[in-house]
Design an enzyme around this catalytic site. Sequence first.
Site, PDB file in Angstrom:
ATOM      1  N   HIS A  55       3.757   3.340  -1.471  1.00  0.00           N
ATOM      2  CA  HIS A  55       3.663   4.807  -1.544  1.00  0.00           C
ATOM      3  C   HIS A  55       4.691   5.257  -2.565  1.00  0.00           C
ATOM      4  CE1 HIS A  55       1.314   5.692   2.157  1.00  0.00           C
ATOM      5  NE2 HIS A  55       1.737   4.494   2.463  1.00  0.00           N
ATOM      6  N   GLU A  80       8.517   7.449   9.493  1.00  0.00           N
ATOM      7  CA  GLU A  80       9.644   7.361   8.558  1.00  0.00           C
ATOM      8  C   GLU A  80      10.804   8.224   9.013  1.00  0.00           C
ATOM      9  OE1 GLU A  80       8.375   7.296   4.175  1.00  0.00           O
ATOM     10  OE2 GLU A  80       6.668   8.198   5.204  1.00  0.00           O
ATOM     11  N   SER A 206      -1.295   8.101  10.365  1.00  0.00           N
ATOM     12  CA  SER A 206      -1.143   9.247   9.452  1.00  0.00           C
ATOM     13  C   SER A 206      -2.264  10.254   9.672  1.00  0.00           C
ATOM     14  CB  SER A 206      -1.187   8.743   8.002  1.00  0.00           C
ATOM     15  OG  SER A 206      -2.475   8.274   7.684  1.00  0.00           O
ATOM     16  N   HIS A 241       1.656  -5.637   7.111  1.00  0.00           N
ATOM     17  CA  HIS A 241       1.472  -4.573   6.122  1.00  0.00           C
ATOM     18  C   HIS A 241       0.796  -5.143   4.879  1.00  0.00           C
ATOM     19  CE1 HIS A 241       2.001  -0.770   4.150  1.00  0.00           C
ATOM     20  NE2 HIS A 241       2.817  -1.264   3.239  1.00  0.00           N
TER      21      HIS A 241
END
Length: 266
Positions: A55, A80, A206, A241
């Site tokens: 990102h 985060e 998200s 990930h």
Amino acid sequence: MINTKQLQQLMAGKKPTVGLILGSGLGMIADTIDTPLVINYADIEGFPQTTVAGHSGKMIVGKIGKTEVLCLQGRFHLYEGHRPQTIAEVIAALKILGIKQLIITNAAGSLNPAFAPGSLMMISDHINFSGQNPLIGKNNDLIGPRFPDMSNAYNRDLRRHMNQIAERLQIDLPEGIYLMVLGPNFETAAEVRAFRTLGADAVGMSTVPEVIAAVHAGIDVLALSAITNYGTGLQSTPLSHQETITNAARAADNLTALITTYIKEL
Ligand code: HPA
């Protein structure tokens, strides 16, 4: 708060109407933007910073076809440590800049055996399992109502338009329900079974806060998931990930074709 006056100045007269928020490993749509103006999040007063690999943290403003778009490459995840209200502030800034329609992409794990890694899903509705909400606190009546209606959160007209494009491009785009967890750990196998029982087709960390804030702000939403893995317990290998990024790249070509065609035909 984000300084929208400064942001308008940085945008040098550009007036985008379509916003794009791109998920993990799905940033390449931004490469199709003509005459891009790139603004680092770090250069925008009040704008939060991203912390995840894959990102990059840039706002890119320019054209796809004849449509002016504003693309957020790198999003703000609650895991985060961002306050959920921060996401509402970013979306409010988009509204003030003139964004009418928001296209969101994400990477998600499949809870539905028919949705394989590397494929795409169009979100038709969500389950907010995050325990968080971007609208907590005093309501900003200039942006939207205290109690926003969610009955058409993933706008039916936009979905119909996207379905037609998927058919024409011969890209499979089934609709499904997205369930948001806070993360950052992947789910347990028991959670995956529970979420499937609740009626979800995909799980991710998200999108839901952005959608709630956009609906509140009166911005129409279209959201697509790149399925990067089967949920824990549905596949034999542990999740990573890296697997998310690798399989997002497999789905990304189709995702890019769908979204660029969609925007060009607005
Ligand atoms: N769970 C949650 N978030 C995700 C997953 C998953 O399996 N894959 C990609 N993002």
